[in-house]
Scaffold this motif. Structure first.
Motif, PDB file in Angstrom:
ATOM      1  N   ASP A 233       0.799  -1.227   0.000  1.00  0.00           N
ATOM      2  CA  ASP A 233       0.000   0.000   0.000  1.00  0.00           C
ATOM      3  C   ASP A 233       0.834   1.282   0.000  1.00  0.00           C
ATOM      4  O   ASP A 233       0.369   2.317  -0.479  1.00  0.00           O
ATOM      5  CB  ASP A 233      -0.922   0.025   1.218  1.00  0.00           C
ATOM      6  CG  ASP A 233      -2.163  -0.830   1.027  1.00  0.00           C
ATOM      7  OD1 ASP A 233      -2.527  -1.084  -0.142  1.00  0.00           O
ATOM      8  OD2 ASP A 233      -2.754  -1.252   2.028  1.00  0.00           O
TER       9      ASP A 233
ATOM     10  N   SER B  72      -2.354  -4.496  -3.567  1.00  0.00           N
ATOM     11  CA  SER B  72      -2.773  -3.513  -2.573  1.00  0.00           C
ATOM     12  C   SER B  72      -4.104  -3.906  -1.948  1.00  0.00           C
ATOM     13  O   SER B  72      -5.083  -4.187  -2.642  1.00  0.00           O
ATOM     14  CB  SER B  72      -2.904  -2.130  -3.229  1.00  0.00           C
ATOM     15  OG  SER B  72      -3.507  -1.221  -2.351  1.00  0.00           O
TER      16      SER B  72
ATOM     17  N   SER C  11      -6.029  -2.005  -0.366  1.00  0.00           N
ATOM     18  CA  SER C  11      -6.991  -0.931  -0.560  1.00  0.00           C
ATOM     19  C   SER C  11      -7.456  -0.830  -2.011  1.00  0.00           C
ATOM     20  O   SER C  11      -8.144   0.109  -2.385  1.00  0.00           O
ATOM     21  CB  SER C  11      -6.382   0.406  -0.121  1.00  0.00           C
ATOM     22  OG  SER C  11      -5.203   0.678  -0.844  1.00  0.00           O
TER      23      SER C  11
ATOM     24  N   LYS D  26      -5.986  -0.149  -4.888  1.00  0.00           N
ATOM     25  CA  LYS D  26      -5.623   1.119  -5.509  1.00  0.00           C
ATOM     26  C   LYS D  26      -5.757   1.061  -7.022  1.00  0.00           C
ATOM     27  O   LYS D  26      -5.445   0.061  -7.664  1.00  0.00           O
ATOM     28  CB  LYS D  26      -4.180   1.477  -5.145  1.00  0.00           C
ATOM     29  CG  LYS D  26      -3.991   1.944  -3.711  1.00  0.00           C
ATOM     30  CD  LYS D  26      -2.572   2.440  -3.488  1.00  0.00           C
ATOM     31  CE  LYS D  26      -2.395   3.018  -2.103  1.00  0.00           C
ATOM     32  NZ  LYS D  26      -1.022   3.513  -1.888  1.00  0.00           N
TER      33      LYS D  26
END
Length: 223
Positions: free
Chosen positions: A83, A111, A113, A115
């Motif tokens: 990340d 990642s 999250s 991304k």
């Protein structure tokens, strides 16, 4: 951003002399561009690997973006790297059976999250002359082209920190300048933090600060 306190890393190998890095205190603020130099075996790569959570010191505090690596598991550090940290390796570490485009976008898939690729990636692809090779296997590229793919991969997921280990060693002077200008344009625009290892002292002009790693090396040995 980066805060090291009373860090002691020891490495012993039966085939080499004992080696250690000792860093009483080192603070690197957001947006810094640091040039790291020193002879082979002085600890440059080891230093980057500590900052990236690949290696843990025997003692001390390694705090990156308010996360203390000494209090995290290996899996947590892996997720943190995906990340927040982009690596550019001297030997590229590209996935040979993947295309150029797949290699570039790989960090986005790792990642947690989820991304999205950095919006300027298409611009960097064109600036670095890779627009006609996106579906080509990286194994078919030249040495210099592979290094440019490695740069874009490090930038793809918009990490706050870039750790670069001899990233221009495979490039001629013209491509080296293209590489540095593209990298530093992004670093400067978005106030990312860059730690850059190189034997090429001529690159020092691009950086705000330089660190001779021998300042922290208590002994010499293989890193």
């Amino acid at each position: 951003m980066i805060d090291l306190n009373k860090v002691l890393f020891k490495y012993e190998n039966s085939n080499s002399q004992p080696f250690q890095l000792k860093i009483d205190e080192l603070k690197i603020p957001t947006g810094s561009k640091i040039f790291i130099h020193g002879p082979s075996g002085s600890g440059k790569t080891t230093f980057l690997e500590i900052l990236g959570g690949v290696l843990l010191p025997q003692s001390g505090q390694v705090k990156i973006l308010n996360t203390d690596f000494m209090k995290t598991s290996a899996r947590q550090r892996d997720a943190f790297r995906a990340d927040h940290i982009g690596f550019i390796f001297q030997n590229f570490n590209l996935i040979s059976y993947l295309s150029v485009q797949e290699n570039i976008l790989l960090p986005c898939f790792f990642s947690k999250s989820s991304k999205q690729p950095h919006p300027k990636i298409p611009i960097w692809i064109e600036k670095l002359g890779l627009q006609n090779f996106l579906q080509t296997s990286v194994s078919q590229l030249s040495h210099g082209q592979q290094q440019r793919v490695a740069l874009l991969r490090a930038l793809a997921a918009s990490p706050e920190i870039i750790l670069a280990d001899e990233p221009t060693s495979a490039l001629d002077s013209q491509l080296r300048d293209v590489f540095m200008n593209a990298l530093l344009e992004l670093i400067n625009e978005e106030k990312k933090t860059l730690l850059f290892v190189s034997h090429d002292e001529s690159l020092q002009k691009y950086f705000d600060q330089s660190i001779d790693i021998r300042k922290y090396s208590a002994t010499s040995g293989e890193t």
